[in-house]
Design a protein around this motif. Structure first.
Motif, short mmCIF file in Angstrom:
data_model
loop_
_atom_site.label_atom_id
_atom_site.label_comp_id
_atom_site.label_asym_id
_atom_site.label_seq_id
_atom_site.Cartn_x
_atom_site.Cartn_y
_atom_site.Cartn_z
N TYR A 234 -2.58 10.52 5.61
CA TYR A 234 -3.26 9.24 5.81
C TYR A 234 -4.08 9.32 7.08
O TYR A 234 -3.57 9.71 8.14
CB TYR A 234 -2.25 8.09 5.91
CG TYR A 234 -2.91 6.75 6.18
CD1 TYR A 234 -3.68 6.14 5.20
CD2 TYR A 234 -2.78 6.12 7.41
CE1 TYR A 234 -4.31 4.92 5.43
CE2 TYR A 234 -3.39 4.89 7.65
CZ TYR A 234 -4.16 4.30 6.66
OH TYR A 234 -4.78 3.10 6.90
N ASP B 127 -9.15 3.11 2.29
CA ASP B 127 -8.59 3.08 0.94
C ASP B 127 -7.53 2.00 0.74
O ASP B 127 -7.25 1.61 -0.40
CB ASP B 127 -7.98 4.44 0.59
CG ASP B 127 -9.01 5.54 0.59
OD1 ASP B 127 -10.07 5.35 -0.02
OD2 ASP B 127 -8.75 6.60 1.21
N LYS C 172 -11.99 14.29 4.07
CA LYS C 172 -11.05 14.36 2.95
C LYS C 172 -11.24 15.64 2.15
O LYS C 172 -10.27 16.33 1.80
CB LYS C 172 -11.25 13.15 2.03
CG LYS C 172 -10.64 11.86 2.51
CD LYS C 172 -10.86 10.81 1.42
CE LYS C 172 -10.24 9.49 1.75
NZ LYS C 172 -10.43 8.50 0.66
N ILE D 175 -0.02 3.89 -2.54
CA ILE D 175 -1.27 4.59 -2.30
C ILE D 175 -1.07 5.70 -1.27
O ILE D 175 -1.62 6.80 -1.40
CB ILE D 175 -2.35 3.61 -1.81
CG1 ILE D 175 -2.62 2.53 -2.86
CG2 ILE D 175 -3.65 4.34 -1.46
CD1 ILE D 175 -3.56 1.43 -2.37
N ARG E 118 -2.21 14.07 -1.86
CA ARG E 118 -3.17 12.96 -1.71
C ARG E 118 -3.61 12.87 -0.26
O ARG E 118 -2.84 13.14 0.67
CB ARG E 118 -2.58 11.63 -2.18
CG ARG E 118 -1.34 11.19 -1.45
CD ARG E 118 -0.85 9.83 -1.91
NE ARG E 118 -0.75 9.71 -3.34
CZ ARG E 118 0.22 10.22 -4.07
NH1 ARG E 118 1.18 10.91 -3.49
NH2 ARG E 118 0.25 10.06 -5.37
N ASN F 7 0.80 -1.22 0.00
CA ASN F 7 0.00 0.00 0.00
C ASN F 7 0.83 1.27 0.00
O ASN F 7 0.27 2.37 -0.07
CB ASN F 7 -0.94 0.00 1.21
CG ASN F 7 -2.11 -0.95 1.04
OD1 ASN F 7 -3.08 -0.64 0.37
ND2 ASN F 7 -1.99 -2.13 1.63
N THR G 265 -5.61 9.93 1.93
CA THR G 265 -6.16 8.58 1.94
C THR G 265 -6.53 8.19 3.36
O THR G 265 -6.18 8.88 4.32
CB THR G 265 -5.15 7.56 1.38
OG1 THR G 265 -3.91 7.70 2.09
CG2 THR G 265 -4.90 7.78 -0.10
#
Length: 372
Positions: free
Chosen positions: A287, A318, A301, A171, A312, A168, A314
């Motif tokens: 994250y 996710d 988010k 991601i 990003r 991951n 996440t």
């Protein structure tokens, strides 16, 4: 997890084999347990979570300490162990005894019993290291010796956890060209197996039934978990004046909720404040470790993306986990949090406390550990 590590540290100090069992939800013999309407394994082997001397891996070559063994082996070679109550010292030690004091008292007690080959602490009696120790600053005095012991220096997450993290990583925070370049240079090799990931901000946000737990903490004027109270960590918390015992003022309760169960607006405000700090320079990936509902996570988010400079955002929802990894997802989250450039955690949470303990052990800067 802290109790497991502390108990193995006690066995190490006493010169005895530590006996480890499964991580057990239910001892009725069933394979699965109903938890909030979902089936979960009744037992998870600790070796699915961690590696190291606590779960039977060898000590360093220069250390001839007895190896930890599984309970099934203990039951086979020790059919009639000496069973003692956990209350045997709990009733004699001062109520505010520190973790180091408890350790030393139990080491002395076990040495008094050297003529007994097999010793078992009776189930459902007092824990050696109680929740009241882990939930207070009384836990801190054991840390200098604990962190230097093989219990911690040889600690690793299991291959199952590490593989979930690696799968991951793209991601969460894809390695940059500079990350890849530095990793290839021998003189830039990390001093810890879990080095910091530059640019990654991890948020630990409990939802669901934690709203009731936070209100309970407010009523009883609770403090942060012990390892969230290391000297030098920012964002410390002391119960505000006017707190009662079993009740609190509306103003104080609101403060507890902000620190324990923050709203989306309060979360975004805190993130913006932390990003302005020196320790947070270059943060670009977020994250969110959370058990929050999908709709709430999506709202958070969107609010975070409204801040400038984030590439990003996440969340726990996710990441992709296989059928084995999904039952140890919290440990995967802990490894992600352990490696963050900056963590913003819940000071009242034992999961945050686990992560902070590991980050301090890794030598990460104190100001990289923040709290709501």
């Amino acid at each position: 997890m802290q109790e497991l590590l502390f108990d193995s540290y006690l066995a190490y100090h006493a010169g005895r084999h530590f006996v480890f069992d499964n991580y057990t939800w239910n001892r009725d013999g069933s394979d699965y347990t109903d938890y909030n309407g979902k089936l979960i394994p009744s037992r998870i082997p600790h070796t699915a979570l961690i590696r190291g001397p606590t779960v039977g891996d060898p000590f360093p070559p220069e250390d001839d300490a007895p190896l930890a063994v599984v309970k099934e082996y203990f039951d086979k070679v020790c059919p009639e162990p000496m069973v003692i109550s956990g209350d045997v010292l709990g009733q004699t030690l001062a109520g505010d005894a520190s973790a180091q004091t408890v350790l030393e008292a139990w080491v002395a007690k076990l040495h008094e019993m050297d003529d007994h080959r097999c010793i078992e602490i009776e189930r459902d009696t007092q824990q050696i290291f109680t929740i009241w120790i882990f939930g207070s600053k009384r836990v801190l005095d054991i840390f200098p010796g604990f962190v230097k012991s093989p219990i911690m220096t040889q600690f690793r997450w299991s291959p199952l956890i590490e593989s979930a993290f690696e799968a991951n990583r793209p991601i969460l925070a894809p390695p940059t060209f500079l990350d890849t370049l530095l990793a290839s240079l021998p003189f830039f090799q990390p001093t810890t197996p879990y080095p910091m990931i530059s640019g990654l901000l991890v948020l630990h946000i409990r939802r669901g039934d934690f709203v009731d737990h936070c209100a309970h903490l407010a009523r009883w004027s609770s403090q942060f978990n012990g390892f969230n109270s290391f000297p030098g960590l920012p964002d410390q918390f002391e119960p505000p004046p006017g707190s009662g015992w079993g009740e609190n003022t509306p103003e104080n309760t609101a403060l507890y909720m902000q620190r324990c169960f923050p709203t989306v607006e309060q979360i975004v405000e805190k993130v913006a404040d932390v990003r302005a700090s020196q320790a947070a320079r270059g943060l670009r990936n977020v994250y969110i470790m959370t058990n929050g509902a999908k709709e709430w996570v999506d709202e958070l988010k969107a609010a975070l993306y409204a801040l400038d400079g984030l590439e990003r955002v996440t969340s726990s929802r996710d990441i992709k986990l296989n059928w084995e990894q999904k039952y140890v997802a919290q440990a995967v989250d802990m490894l992600i949090g352990q490696r963050a450039q900056v963590l913003i955690g819940n000071g009242f949470s034992s999961l945050t406390s686990n992560i902070v303990m590991m980050r301090v052990a890794n030598g990460f800067p104190p100001d990289s550990n923040r709290f709501w």
